[in-house]
Motif scaffolding. Structure first.
Motif, PDB file in Angstrom:
ATOM      1  N   ILE A 134       7.681  -1.275  -4.768  1.00  0.00           N
ATOM      2  CA  ILE A 134       7.648   0.155  -4.454  1.00  0.00           C
ATOM      3  C   ILE A 134       6.221   0.675  -4.560  1.00  0.00           C
ATOM      4  CG2 ILE A 134       8.432   2.440  -5.182  1.00  0.00           C
ATOM      5  CD1 ILE A 134      11.034   1.154  -6.060  1.00  0.00           C
ATOM      6  N   ASP A 135       5.527   0.203  -5.598  1.00  0.00           N
ATOM      7  CA  ASP A 135       4.154   0.637  -5.801  1.00  0.00           C
ATOM      8  C   ASP A 135       3.278   0.267  -4.604  1.00  0.00           C
ATOM      9  OD1 ASP A 135       1.326  -0.623  -7.381  1.00  0.00           O
ATOM     10  OD2 ASP A 135       1.796   1.527  -7.324  1.00  0.00           O
ATOM     11  N   LYS A 181       4.089   2.283  -1.514  1.00  0.00           N
ATOM     12  CA  LYS A 181       3.601   3.658  -1.621  1.00  0.00           C
ATOM     13  C   LYS A 181       2.096   3.726  -1.498  1.00  0.00           C
ATOM     14  CE  LYS A 181       6.177   6.565  -4.505  1.00  0.00           C
ATOM     15  NZ  LYS A 181       6.496   7.247  -5.758  1.00  0.00           N
ATOM     16  N   ASN A 182       1.406   2.925  -2.309  1.00  0.00           N
ATOM     17  CA  ASN A 182      -0.037   3.092  -2.440  1.00  0.00           C
ATOM     18  C   ASN A 182      -0.893   2.213  -1.544  1.00  0.00           C
ATOM     19  OD1 ASN A 182       0.372   5.024  -4.497  1.00  0.00           O
ATOM     20  ND2 ASN A 182       0.763   3.366  -5.954  1.00  0.00           N
ATOM     21  N   HIS A 189       1.357   2.621   2.433  1.00  0.00           N
ATOM     22  CA  HIS A 189       1.562   4.052   2.736  1.00  0.00           C
ATOM     23  C   HIS A 189       2.737   4.266   3.667  1.00  0.00           C
ATOM     24  CE1 HIS A 189      -2.207   4.846   0.744  1.00  0.00           C
ATOM     25  NE2 HIS A 189      -2.795   3.943   1.504  1.00  0.00           N
ATOM     26  N   VAL A 211       5.986   4.788   2.204  1.00  0.00           N
ATOM     27  CA  VAL A 211       7.012   5.607   1.544  1.00  0.00           C
ATOM     28  C   VAL A 211       6.326   6.737   0.789  1.00  0.00           C
ATOM     29  CG1 VAL A 211       8.848   3.938   1.347  1.00  0.00           C
ATOM     30  CG2 VAL A 211       7.056   3.947  -0.363  1.00  0.00           C
TER      31      VAL A 211
END
Lengths: 560, 266
Positions: free
Chosen positions: B256-257, B260-261, B264, B266
């Motif tokens: 998930i990290d 996200k990061n 890009h 979620v």
């Protein structure tokens, strides 16, 4: 009597063999599987019955064989769904135990010691599904040091081993006969060095031929050999069998293109003969012993090979000829007129073409009408326009002279691949068609098709006889296709084919090697004195006989 | 410009000509490389062949002629002197004659279309066949532009072509995203060919021999009075970015990290 012998011999190959194991021959009868062979010779009045109810044949004219006939005779061809001779397992070999497995796990790591049944199933079976061993262990060394450690241990423990590469061999040389430990070099697949000036490539033995070709392609070079199995075969295996292939006519054999190799002998000794020099006359050139020795003298771990610059202009023509005489004349003319640009000259007969068209998808006959013979001529050169004109001029002249009845020239790489697909796909088509008896013979060019015709006459409706191969090298791939294996058929084919070849001083194995299939037939092509010296060399390099036993040399030469 | 030409020509099939445009491109099977100066793709010492879709176009034209619907098949190629090789291939397949518009410039579709229009004005074909696109630029524009310049109907991505002798009409099945679309086009028309239309024939030796005596007419762009000025200038050609190798993540949280990061998304 025979039953007791079988029980004592430990694990032997049993593979859908309908006749032998189930029928118990009494003293005076002979099991069904040998009856074809035996009856043939019995009728010739040349059979001699041994006291234990086995027959042997005095027709074989080599003294060595008659001397060791007792040994030889325990072999009956069993062509149920495999073609394994009932060979005795050497009782001097040890059997694998848990201590051995632990030792291997220690030196190779758990991951590279394979006991998994499914993986072993594949490793135990050859490409043609004709031979199957019963090995319980496969080892995957990652480097020469590990190979050396394995062999040192196996030699001390007297454990028989089978070196294995891509397992694409066609004579049962790459799979165990009994429970030999499989040493597969597949993990040793690195390219070690490539010199862009000299074209010398140094790589590990487990490199797949096609991968090497792709690597070289980016550098503007090509491998000096090319064969249908390129997607799976390893260069180590190619070297160990002295593979020929489609480009031998242009680049020569591996004896010429391999500049050096590194091999590990039976006792774990590493022989560093990995030279990269074109010329090196210092002492006996031992690498040639290993090239073509089929893993029986040592395991090849590294190869240094001379590659060729990739030339831009490649042209391919697919020709139809009415008769074999035209094919021969075309070969002579091609060598003369295409000379330095000729890079492949292959032939296939009508039966082969029909087989491919029937069994493979997406292939069509490039030539509009059906003919008796088809030839593939490939040229490789540096000048596109020049080569094209040369090839066209040669073919048009041949058309006018009547040597060629029709033909097409490939216009792009796609068309060229589809032509090659036909020639390279014959082996695959044969597998799909059912049972296949495969022979690989070297004969004088003018005799090549005579054996096909003779065998056709001899077998009649029993089977479909096909001839194709490297006409440019005088190498015929004789294949007999039938719906199923049957001993009567085998009896008509062997030893007729070997005797025919021997009579014309040909080779019973042009490029496939002897493996286990022809281990006892070497005398058809080599003199007894030569074979005796081969056996001495084998005993010198591998005194305990642990490397790829039961193969290459006749069993009669090694008493257990 | 009124296409009175198309009305006054009664397409008697016995005299109909088919014009086929064939392009010389880097062979489909070659692994292409971008030139170090990024001006284009490396074509030196690389195998060149007829564009596969052009082969299909030529094959269809030949089949139409063999069925008795046309008298002559003309192959046309625009480019450097080596285009003659491509035209020879076309002649070896069965085209009757070739036209080579020689130029060392690399033209974009609009210029090619203008040249083909000029040729059509001279030759008056009943059909113009092109491949749907060239495998080097994948433009898929030339056929459509030719039709527009001539004011002729067009049927692109043809997977089946059937000619009606009496009505002067071609019924064409087109491969479109949603499936197949069938069009009737009045002749003269422009048809561009798709993969499933046919399987091109091989160049046989007897035909190669015949091809040696078939004429290839050389022309220049000036002869055809075509304005070759282009509105488009190619600035740079680069390779697509290399695919990065995957990364193993050790937990869902880490996944998930990263989504996200890093990605890009979620």
């Amino acid at each position: 009597m025979m039953m007791q012998k079988l029980r004592r011999s430990g694990a032997f190959i049993r593979f859908g063999c309908k006749s032998l194991i189930t029928s118990r021959p009494d003293k005076n009868s002979v099991s069904r599987s040998v009856s074809g062979f035996v009856n043939h010779y019995k009728s010739k009045g040349k059979l001699f019955e041994l006291s234990d109810g086995n027959y042997y044949n005095t027709e074989l004219h080599h003294p060595c064989i008659s001397r060791h006939l007792g040994m030889l005779l325990q072999q009956y061809k069993c062509f149920g769904s495999s073609a394994v001779s009932l060979i005795q397992r050497n009782p001097l070999f040890s059997s694998l135990d848990s201590k051995d497995v632990s030792y291997f796990k220690e030196i190779l790591g758990e991951k590279n010691v394979i006991e998994d049944k499914e993986r072993l199933e594949t490793a135990n079976t050859d490409w043609m599904h004709k031979y199957k061993g019963s090995s319980k262990l496969m080892l995957l060394p990652k480097n020469t040091q590990e190979v050396s450690q394995i062999l040192q241990y196996c030699d001390s423990r007297r454990l028989a081993v089978v070196p294995q590469g891509g397992n694409t061999g066609l004579v049962g040389g790459s799979v165990p006969v009994f429970d030999e430990v499989i040493i597969n070099v597949g993990l040793m697949n690195k390219v070690l060095a490539f010199d862009e000036v000299s074209g010398v490539l140094v790589c590990e033995a487990g490199c797949i031929l096609e991968n090497l070709a792709t690597f070289l392609d980016t550098k503007g070079f090509i491998m000096p050999l090319d064969l249908g199995a390129k997607g799976s075969c390893h260069i180590g295996g190619n070297v160990s069998t002295n593979a020929g292939g489609l480009r031998l006519i242009r680049y020569g054999s591996l004896h010429g293109t391999v500049l050096g190799l590194e091999a590990v002998t039976a006792n774990g000794n590493v022989l560093d003969m990995l030279g990269t020099l074109r010329k090196d006359n210092t002492g006996y050139d031992l690498k040639h012993l290993f090239i073509g020795s089929e893993g029986s003298l040592g395991i090849v771990t590294k190869v240094s090979i001379l590659t060729q610059p990739k030339l831009s202009s490649v042209n391919l023509a697919f020709i139809a000829c009415k008769d074999y005489l035209s094919c021969q004349k075309l070969l002579v003319e091609a060598k003369r007129n295409l000379g330095e640009i000729l890079s492949a000259f292959e032939f296939l007969d009508n039966n082969s073409m029909d087989l491919v068209l029937n069994h493979l998808d997406g292939v069509r006959n490039p030539v509009s009408s059906s003919e008796n013979f088809y030839i593939l001529i490939e040229t490789t050169g540096s000048d596109e326009t020049n080569d094209r004109e040369k090839l066209e001029a040669f073919l048009l002249k041949s058309l006018e002279k009547g040597l060629v009845s029709d033909g097409v020239i490939a216009q792009d790489i796609n068309q060229a691949s589809s032509f090659w697909r036909i020639r390279e796909g014959i082996t695959e088509a044969l597998q799909r068609a059912g049972a296949v008896y495969k022979y690989d013979l070297s004969l004088p060019v003018e005799e090549i098709y005579n054996i096909v015709n003779d065998l056709r006459g001899r077998l009649g409706d029993l089977a479909n006889v096909m001839g194709y191969g490297h006409l440019g090298d005088g190498n015929l791939h004789l294949n007999i296709s039938a719906t199923e294996y049957n001993d009567k058929l085998l009896g008509l084919i062997e030893p007729y084919v070997y005797e025919w070849t021997s009579k014309h001083r040909g080779s019973i194995s042009a490029e496939h090697g002897l493996g286990v299939m022809k281990a006892n037939e070497i005398f058809y092509s080599k003199s007894p004195e030569t074979v005796a010296l081969m056996a001495s060399i084998k005993k010198l390099l591998d005194p305990k006989g642990i490397l790829n036993p039961y193969k290459v040399l006749p069993h009669s030469l090694f008493s257990y | 410009e009124i296409k009175s030409a198309s009305v006054s020509f009664l397409y008697c099939y016995r005299t109909m000509k088919i014009l086929v445009a064939v392009k010389r491109v880097v062979d489909y099977a070659v692994k292409i490389r971008v030139k170090p100066d990024k001006t284009g793709v490396e074509t030196q010492n690389v195998k060149m062949s007829m564009n596969p879709f052009c082969e299909i176009a030529l094959e269809e034209a030949l089949r139409i002629k063999e069925a008795g619907f046309a008298k002559e098949v003309i192959a046309v190629s625009i480019g450097p002197s080596q285009c003659v090789d491509t035209l020879r291939t076309g002649l070896a397949m069965g085209a009757d004659r070739g036209i080579h518009v020689e130029t060392n410039s690399s033209f974009l579709p609009l210029t090619i279309a203008k040249i083909l229009k000029s040729l059509a004005d001279v030759e008056n074909p009943g059909l113009i066949f092109l491949g749907k696109q060239a495998i080097d630029d994948d433009c898929n524009q030339t056929g459509q532009m030719v039709a527009a310049l001539l004011g002729w109907p067009q049927a692109t991505f043809a997977s089946k072509v059937v000619l009606d002798k009496d009505k002067n009409v071609a019924t064409v099945d087109r491969e479109v995203d949603g499936g197949l679309e069938t069009l009737n086009v009045d002749l003269p028309a422009v048809i561009t060919t798709d993969l499933r239309l046919n399987q091109p024939r091989y160049a046989s030796l007897p035909n190669i021999m015949k091809a040696k005596s078939k004429p290839i007419k050389k022309m220049t762009v000036q002869d055809l009075k075509v304005d070759i000025k282009s509105d488009i200038e190619i600035l740079e050609v680069t390779e697509p970015p290399k695919r990065k190798s995957g990364v193993m993540v050790s937990s869902v949280d880490e996944l998930i990290d990263k989504l996200k990061n890093e990605a890009h998304v979620v």
